[in-house]
Design a protein around this motif. Structure first.
Motif, PDB file in Angstrom:
ATOM      1  N   UNK A 101     -31.102  79.270 -53.826  1.00  0.00           N
ATOM      2  CA  UNK A 101     -31.152  80.066 -55.060  1.00  0.00           C
ATOM      3  C   UNK A 101     -32.131  79.453 -56.054  1.00  0.00           C
ATOM      4  N   UNK A 102     -32.079  78.146 -56.208  1.00  0.00           N
ATOM      5  CA  UNK A 102     -33.014  77.467 -57.108  1.00  0.00           C
ATOM      6  C   UNK A 102     -34.445  77.664 -56.652  1.00  0.00           C
ATOM      7  N   UNK A 103     -34.648  77.667 -55.351  1.00  0.00           N
ATOM      8  CA  UNK A 103     -35.986  77.907 -54.817  1.00  0.00           C
ATOM      9  C   UNK A 103     -36.407  79.351 -55.067  1.00  0.00           C
ATOM     10  N   UNK A 104     -35.508  80.279 -54.792  1.00  0.00           N
ATOM     11  CA  UNK A 104     -35.846  81.700 -54.945  1.00  0.00           C
ATOM     12  C   UNK A 104     -36.124  82.119 -56.370  1.00  0.00           C
ATOM     13  N   UNK A 105     -35.625  81.356 -57.339  1.00  0.00           N
ATOM     14  CA  UNK A 105     -35.843  81.695 -58.757  1.00  0.00           C
ATOM     15  C   UNK A 105     -37.232  81.291 -59.252  1.00  0.00           C
ATOM     16  N   UNK A 106     -37.951  80.541 -58.458  1.00  0.00           N
ATOM     17  CA  UNK A 106     -39.290  80.123 -58.866  1.00  0.00           C
ATOM     18  C   UNK A 106     -40.268  81.264 -58.606  1.00  0.00           C
ATOM     19  N   UNK A 107     -40.955  81.687 -59.642  1.00  0.00           N
ATOM     20  CA  UNK A 107     -41.828  82.858 -59.557  1.00  0.00           C
ATOM     21  C   UNK A 107     -43.306  82.509 -59.493  1.00  0.00           C
ATOM     22  N   UNK A 108     -43.627  81.235 -59.497  1.00  0.00           N
ATOM     23  CA  UNK A 108     -45.027  80.848 -59.531  1.00  0.00           C
ATOM     24  C   UNK A 108     -45.535  80.357 -58.173  1.00  0.00           C
ATOM     25  N   UNK A 109     -44.787  80.651 -57.114  1.00  0.00           N
ATOM     26  CA  UNK A 109     -45.180  80.200 -55.781  1.00  0.00           C
ATOM     27  C   UNK A 109     -45.920  81.312 -55.054  1.00  0.00           C
ATOM     28  N   UNK A 110     -46.915  80.920 -54.263  1.00  0.00           N
ATOM     29  CA  UNK A 110     -47.662  81.908 -53.485  1.00  0.00           C
ATOM     30  C   UNK A 110     -46.759  82.555 -52.434  1.00  0.00           C
ATOM     31  N   UNK A 111     -45.940  81.744 -51.785  1.00  0.00           N
ATOM     32  CA  UNK A 111     -44.993  82.242 -50.792  1.00  0.00           C
ATOM     33  C   UNK A 111     -43.665  81.525 -51.009  1.00  0.00           C
ATOM     34  N   UNK A 112     -42.613  82.309 -51.169  1.00  0.00           N
ATOM     35  CA  UNK A 112     -41.313  81.730 -51.489  1.00  0.00           C
ATOM     36  C   UNK A 112     -40.253  82.261 -50.526  1.00  0.00           C
ATOM     37  N   UNK A 113     -39.752  81.426 -49.611  1.00  0.00           N
ATOM     38  CA  UNK A 113     -38.746  81.871 -48.644  1.00  0.00           C
ATOM     39  C   UNK A 113     -37.309  81.763 -49.148  1.00  0.00           C
ATOM     40  N   UNK A 114     -37.139  81.421 -50.433  1.00  0.00           N
ATOM     41  CA  UNK A 114     -35.805  81.129 -50.948  1.00  0.00           C
ATOM     42  C   UNK A 114     -34.808  82.256 -50.768  1.00  0.00           C
ATOM     43  N   UNK A 115     -35.206  83.489 -51.090  1.00  0.00           N
ATOM     44  CA  UNK A 115     -34.277  84.618 -51.005  1.00  0.00           C
ATOM     45  C   UNK A 115     -33.873  84.874 -49.563  1.00  0.00           C
ATOM     46  N   UNK A 116     -34.842  84.826 -48.671  1.00  0.00           N
ATOM     47  CA  UNK A 116     -34.556  85.038 -47.258  1.00  0.00           C
ATOM     48  C   UNK A 116     -33.624  83.956 -46.712  1.00  0.00           C
ATOM     49  N   UNK A 117     -33.893  82.711 -47.072  1.00  0.00           N
ATOM     50  CA  UNK A 117     -33.056  81.614 -46.577  1.00  0.00           C
ATOM     51  C   UNK A 117     -31.648  81.669 -47.172  1.00  0.00           C
ATOM     52  N   UNK A 118     -31.535  82.123 -48.408  1.00  0.00           N
ATOM     53  CA  UNK A 118     -30.198  82.293 -48.976  1.00  0.00           C
ATOM     54  C   UNK A 118     -29.410  83.324 -48.181  1.00  0.00           C
ATOM     55  N   UNK A 119     -30.079  84.384 -47.757  1.00  0.00           N
ATOM     56  CA  UNK A 119     -29.405  85.405 -46.943  1.00  0.00           C
ATOM     57  C   UNK A 119     -28.891  84.795 -45.642  1.00  0.00           C
ATOM     58  N   UNK A 120     -29.715  83.974 -45.000  1.00  0.00           N
ATOM     59  CA  UNK A 120     -29.284  83.326 -43.761  1.00  0.00           C
ATOM     60  C   UNK A 120     -28.091  82.406 -44.003  1.00  0.00           C
ATOM     61  N   UNK A 121     -28.134  81.674 -45.112  1.00  0.00           N
ATOM     62  CA  UNK A 121     -27.039  80.757 -45.432  1.00  0.00           C
ATOM     63  C   UNK A 121     -25.741  81.527 -45.650  1.00  0.00           C
TER      64      UNK A 121
END
Length: 233
Positions: free
Chosen positions: A172-192
């Protein structure tokens, strides 16, 4: 079970009385449990014959009466129908495990610009030393709480350790970052969430996967595949 197999063996050996034989044949088309037992018996007998042939000691083959062959055919048709019904899709956890194993079974350790800590933690991860990897990545996050690669890899370690709450928090902390070129946070949260399997996790995971697809985020292709594979409510 043994008594039922004995009755089946008596039937095929012709040891049942005419009345018992008729009763057996009348019951078979309407008794799924009996049909499965007959299929097991036939498979076991066929396996025994094949093994005997392999050892050059063939078993004697006895010609079956026509009415018995009809009963066998009916039984096999029933069993084939049941096998088709029983072919259930993999569970959501199995699908998540498969993807995680294929995509994150090993972590890269030679990316340009990668810190020594990331390399060290990834090496521990790749060796299955997840506790040691956790220590390295957690130390990084204490120094840099928003470090995207440390959050990602620390979350993956948490998944390996079955610490699902911690994995979700990190993703979640990763997915909230909006300044990344590619951010897998939301996808990985779904897997978790699929791995954790608490009430509402499945529906929440579906929403996250749809967010990835609709937002054209990292993991879009895999998210689409997961939505197709998993039977969501």
């Amino acid at each position: 079970m043994m008594k039922e197999l004995e009755r089946i063996d008596d039937y095929f050996a012709g040891r049942l009385s005419p009345a018992d034989r008729d009763r057996f044949e009348a019951t078979l088309p309407h008794n799924p449990a009996l049909a499965r037992s007959v299929a097991f018996y036939l498979l076991a007998r066929q396996t025994a014959r094949q093994e005997a042939r392999r050892m050059l000691k063939p078993l004697p083959v006895r010609r079956l009466p026509v009415r018995m062959l009809v009963a066998v055919a009916a039984c096999l048709l029933l069993v084939l129908g049941f096998l088709t019904v029983w072919q259930t899709p993999p569970s959501v956890r199995e699908v998540a495990d498969q993807y995680l194993s294929e995509r994150y079974g090993q972590l890269p350790v030679s990316l340009d610009g990668q810190s020594d800590s990331l390399k060290t933690g990834s090496q521990f991860y790749n060796m299955g030393e997840f506790r040691k990897a956790e220590t390295v990545f957690e130390s990084m996050l204490q120094r840099e709480p928003t470090h995207p690669e440390a959050l990602k890899r620390a979350g993956l370690v948490s998944l390996r350790l079955n610490q699902y709450d911690q994995a979700i928090e990190r993703f979640q902390r990763l997915g909230q970052q909006t300044d990344l070129y590619a951010n897998p946070g939301i996808f990985l949260e779904a897997l978790a969430r699929l791995k954790r399997g608490q009430p509402m996790d499945k529906n929440r995971a579906k929403k996250l996967l749809l967010t990835v697809i609709q937002g054209n985020l990292e993991g879009k292709k895999e998210a689409g595949q997961l939505v197709e594979k998993i039977k969501f409510n």
